[in-house]
Design a protein around this motif. Structure first.
Motif, PDB file in Angstrom:
ATOM      1  N   ASP A  77       8.336   5.494  99.112  1.00  0.00           N
ATOM      2  CA  ASP A  77      10.104   4.364  99.589  1.00  0.00           C
ATOM      3  C   ASP A  77      11.000   4.152 100.267  1.00  0.00           C
ATOM      4  O   ASP A  77      11.803   5.375 101.028  1.00  0.00           O
ATOM      5  CB  ASP A  77      10.821   5.949  98.351  1.00  0.00           C
ATOM      6  CG  ASP A  77      12.523   5.518  97.431  1.00  0.00           C
ATOM      7  OD1 ASP A  77      12.537   4.146  97.636  1.00  0.00           O
ATOM      8  OD2 ASP A  77      12.035   6.205  95.932  1.00  0.00           O
ATOM      9  N   ALA A  78      10.732   2.857 100.319  1.00  0.00           N
ATOM     10  CA  ALA A  78      11.955   2.640 101.573  1.00  0.00           C
ATOM     11  C   ALA A  78      13.630   2.769 101.488  1.00  0.00           C
ATOM     12  O   ALA A  78      14.253   2.727 102.251  1.00  0.00           O
ATOM     13  CB  ALA A  78      11.776   1.230 101.667  1.00  0.00           C
ATOM     14  N   GLY A  79      13.874   2.922 100.380  1.00  0.00           N
ATOM     15  CA  GLY A  79      14.840   2.965 100.208  1.00  0.00           C
ATOM     16  C   GLY A  79      15.275   4.463  99.964  1.00  0.00           C
ATOM     17  O   GLY A  79      16.649   4.861 101.005  1.00  0.00           O
ATOM     18  N   ARG A  80      14.423   5.231 100.175  1.00  0.00           N
ATOM     19  CA  ARG A  80      15.247   7.010 100.263  1.00  0.00           C
ATOM     20  C   ARG A  80      14.921   6.891 101.617  1.00  0.00           C
ATOM     21  O   ARG A  80      16.170   7.784 102.337  1.00  0.00           O
ATOM     22  CB  ARG A  80      13.531   7.797  99.387  1.00  0.00           C
ATOM     23  CG  ARG A  80      13.535   8.903 100.225  1.00  0.00           C
ATOM     24  CD  ARG A  80      12.702   9.415 100.318  1.00  0.00           C
ATOM     25  NE  ARG A  80      12.079  10.819 100.654  1.00  0.00           N
ATOM     26  CZ  ARG A  80      11.676  11.200 102.200  1.00  0.00           C
ATOM     27  NH1 ARG A  80      10.873  10.053 102.626  1.00  0.00           N
ATOM     28  NH2 ARG A  80      11.220  12.968 101.807  1.00  0.00           N
ATOM     29  N   ASN A  81      13.850   6.601 102.390  1.00  0.00           N
ATOM     30  CA  ASN A  81      14.368   7.035 104.169  1.00  0.00           C
ATOM     31  C   ASN A  81      15.120   6.226 104.372  1.00  0.00           C
ATOM     32  O   ASN A  81      15.444   6.763 105.102  1.00  0.00           O
ATOM     33  CB  ASN A  81      12.772   5.525 104.528  1.00  0.00           C
ATOM     34  CG  ASN A  81      11.357   6.512 103.932  1.00  0.00           C
ATOM     35  OD1 ASN A  81      11.302   7.473 103.419  1.00  0.00           O
ATOM     36  ND2 ASN A  81      10.120   5.856 103.620  1.00  0.00           N
ATOM     37  N   ALA A  82      15.824   5.197 104.161  1.00  0.00           N
ATOM     38  CA  ALA A  82      16.710   4.349 104.923  1.00  0.00           C
ATOM     39  C   ALA A  82      18.048   5.361 104.494  1.00  0.00           C
ATOM     40  O   ALA A  82      19.003   5.100 105.719  1.00  0.00           O
ATOM     41  CB  ALA A  82      16.915   2.722 104.441  1.00  0.00           C
ATOM     42  N   ALA A  83      17.594   5.824 103.066  1.00  0.00           N
ATOM     43  CA  ALA A  83      19.579   7.060 103.630  1.00  0.00           C
ATOM     44  C   ALA A  83      19.314   7.686 104.263  1.00  0.00           C
ATOM     45  O   ALA A  83      20.918   8.468 105.021  1.00  0.00           O
ATOM     46  CB  ALA A  83      19.080   6.856 101.518  1.00  0.00           C
ATOM     47  N   TYR A  84      17.968   8.601 104.087  1.00  0.00           N
ATOM     48  CA  TYR A  84      18.040   9.703 104.860  1.00  0.00           C
ATOM     49  C   TYR A  84      17.962   9.488 106.856  1.00  0.00           C
ATOM     50  O   TYR A  84      19.041  10.005 106.910  1.00  0.00           O
ATOM     51  CB  TYR A  84      16.826  10.025 105.157  1.00  0.00           C
ATOM     52  CG  TYR A  84      16.831  11.183 103.395  1.00  0.00           C
ATOM     53  CD1 TYR A  84      17.548  12.138 103.765  1.00  0.00           C
ATOM     54  CD2 TYR A  84      16.159  10.924 102.449  1.00  0.00           C
ATOM     55  CE1 TYR A  84      17.734  13.267 102.830  1.00  0.00           C
ATOM     56  CE2 TYR A  84      16.082  11.955 101.118  1.00  0.00           C
ATOM     57  CZ  TYR A  84      16.920  12.769 101.803  1.00  0.00           C
ATOM     58  OH  TYR A  84      16.512  14.548 101.301  1.00  0.00           O
ATOM     59  N   ASP A  85      18.013   8.212 106.211  1.00  0.00           N
ATOM     60  CA  ASP A  85      17.986   7.746 108.285  1.00  0.00           C
ATOM     61  C   ASP A  85      19.418   7.115 108.682  1.00  0.00           C
ATOM     62  O   ASP A  85      19.908   7.414 109.748  1.00  0.00           O
ATOM     63  CB  ASP A  85      16.768   6.665 108.294  1.00  0.00           C
ATOM     64  CG  ASP A  85      17.026   6.241 110.147  1.00  0.00           C
ATOM     65  OD1 ASP A  85      17.359   7.205 110.601  1.00  0.00           O
ATOM     66  OD2 ASP A  85      16.895   5.280 110.399  1.00  0.00           O
ATOM     67  N   VAL A  86      19.791   6.038 107.520  1.00  0.00           N
ATOM     68  CA  VAL A  86      20.983   6.248 107.544  1.00  0.00           C
ATOM     69  C   VAL A  86      22.396   7.599 108.081  1.00  0.00           C
ATOM     70  O   VAL A  86      23.278   7.943 108.954  1.00  0.00           O
ATOM     71  CB  VAL A  86      22.189   4.991 106.473  1.00  0.00           C
ATOM     72  CG1 VAL A  86      23.520   5.097 106.625  1.00  0.00           C
ATOM     73  CG2 VAL A  86      21.133   4.007 106.688  1.00  0.00           C
ATOM     74  N   ALA A  87      21.893   8.155 106.793  1.00  0.00           N
ATOM     75  CA  ALA A  87      23.399   9.739 107.020  1.00  0.00           C
ATOM     76  C   ALA A  87      22.816  10.377 107.974  1.00  0.00           C
ATOM     77  O   ALA A  87      23.613  11.167 108.539  1.00  0.00           O
ATOM     78  CB  ALA A  87      22.354  10.237 105.722  1.00  0.00           C
TER      79      ALA A  87
END
Length: 352
Positions: A77-87
């Motif tokens: 889930d690229a969207g989930r991974n990106a959200a965590y990484d940005v935060a």
């Protein structure tokens, strides 16, 4: 049980060097509760016979037992991974100690280390997964920063953590948000392991709902079968069923609304056990309520698995079927209600 464990351990020297015997013994050790020892023994056996296909199949079956398949969909889930990484990149400052709950593959712990954390302690209660995560973390060069604690976070002592942590990150939410014990787990960690004012990722979790129609209708309901009336068995059917958020068989028939909103950084989450929300129907046939989740990583970063055609998410939406379909008019006000016991979620429609 202790005598059995001691007996199996005593057999290890005799099995060493014989891959087939090692895998067989690993299976017995796992059944006897010696999971970590069994995993290590199995891996050594596979390394001794890398070209033995039968042994490889037996070994993979042993290693994969009790490892849920959703571990493989989560990391896709690229969207989930990106959200965590940005935060994480926004939150972590040099010198920070990070506590993660739910290691899985170790990806979030490594993200925290990559973002500049001085130390990351990550908790994984499945010993097979914990063992794999350690290997992954070492392979990626973060073994000196990330430490895997094999056990539930409520068994982690402050001394083992090395002092109260600055940041808590977790991904222990289910399709209904609550099913993986996110509320009690976060509350205990905030009380016992985190510094006052510690940041939490995700900071909030919301349960979202909307009127919906399952275009396939009441599939799976029992009626007359071979001349027998089996309809009473329908009372035993789960009240909600899961669907991919991109499923074309589910169409939303209203705007979305938050039914529950949980502060995941609280030492005691005080959300009402019951709630109601009003939505405006788009019109048409409604035979259920669609429910999904939204995670607010921080004030600026959000993730939501809103049902829409062709979308993907590692979480499914839940469809709560109505007792009977209803026809709605555009703009008609409808009330969706729900209750929770901090672990389970029940949703229904208030029809006046």
């Amino acid at each position: 049980m202790r005598k059995l464990s001691d007996g199996l351990t005593a057999l290890q020297p005799k099995a060493e060097g014989n891959p087939a015997a090692m895998v067989q013994l690993a299976g017995l050790m796992r059944k006897g509760g010696q999971v970590e020892q069994a995993v290590a023994l199995c891996r050594r056996a596979l390394a001794l016979a890398p070209h033995d296909a039968e042994l490889a199949a037996q070994g993979r079956a042993l290693l994969s037992r009790d490892v849920p398949n959703w571990h493989f969909t989560i990391v896709a889930d690229a969207g989930r991974n990106a959200a965590y990484d940005v935060a994480l990149r926004r939150a972590i400052k040099p010198g920070m100690r990070v506590l993660e709950i739910g290691t899985g593959t170790g990806i979030l712990a490594m993200m925290a280390a990559r973002a500049g954390a001085a130390e990351v302690v990550t908790c994984e209660m499945n010993p097979v997964i914990a063992s794999a995560a350690r290997g992954i973390i070492e392979t990626n060069g973060y073994g000196d920063v990330v430490r895997v604690f094999s056990g539930h976070s409520d068994k982690l002592a402050l001394a083992e953590l090395g002092g109260r942590a600055d940041l808590l990150v977790s991904e222990i939410v289910s399709n209904n948000l609550l099913g993986e014990e996110v509320l009690p787990t976060h509350e205990k960690a905030m009380r016992d392991l985190m510094k006052p004012g510690a940041q939490v990722i995700p900071a909030r979790g919301r349960v979202r709902v909307a009127l919906a129609e399952d275009l396939a209708g009441e599939t799976g309901r029992m009626r007359m079968v071979d001349g027998f009336d089996l309809s009473l068995f329908n009372d035993l059917r789960a009240p909600a069923r899961s669907h991919s958020v991109g499923s074309k068989r589910i169409e939303l028939r209203s705007e979305a609304s938050d039914l529950f909103d949980f502060d995941l950084g609280s030492r005691r989450v005080c959300t009402p056990a019951k709630a109601r929300t009003c939505v405006r129907a788009a019109g048409g046939r409604v035979n259920g309520i669609a429910q999904w989740i939204a995670l607010d990583m921080d004030e600026n970063t959000h993730y939501e698995n809103r049902p829409m055609p062709s979308t993907t998410s590692c979480w499914d939406m839940m469809f709560h079927a109505l007792p009977a379909p209803i026809e709605t008019a555009p703009g008609q006000a409808m009330t969706i209600a729900g209750s929770h016991d901090r672990h389970n979620l029940t949703i229904w429609m208030d029809i006046l």
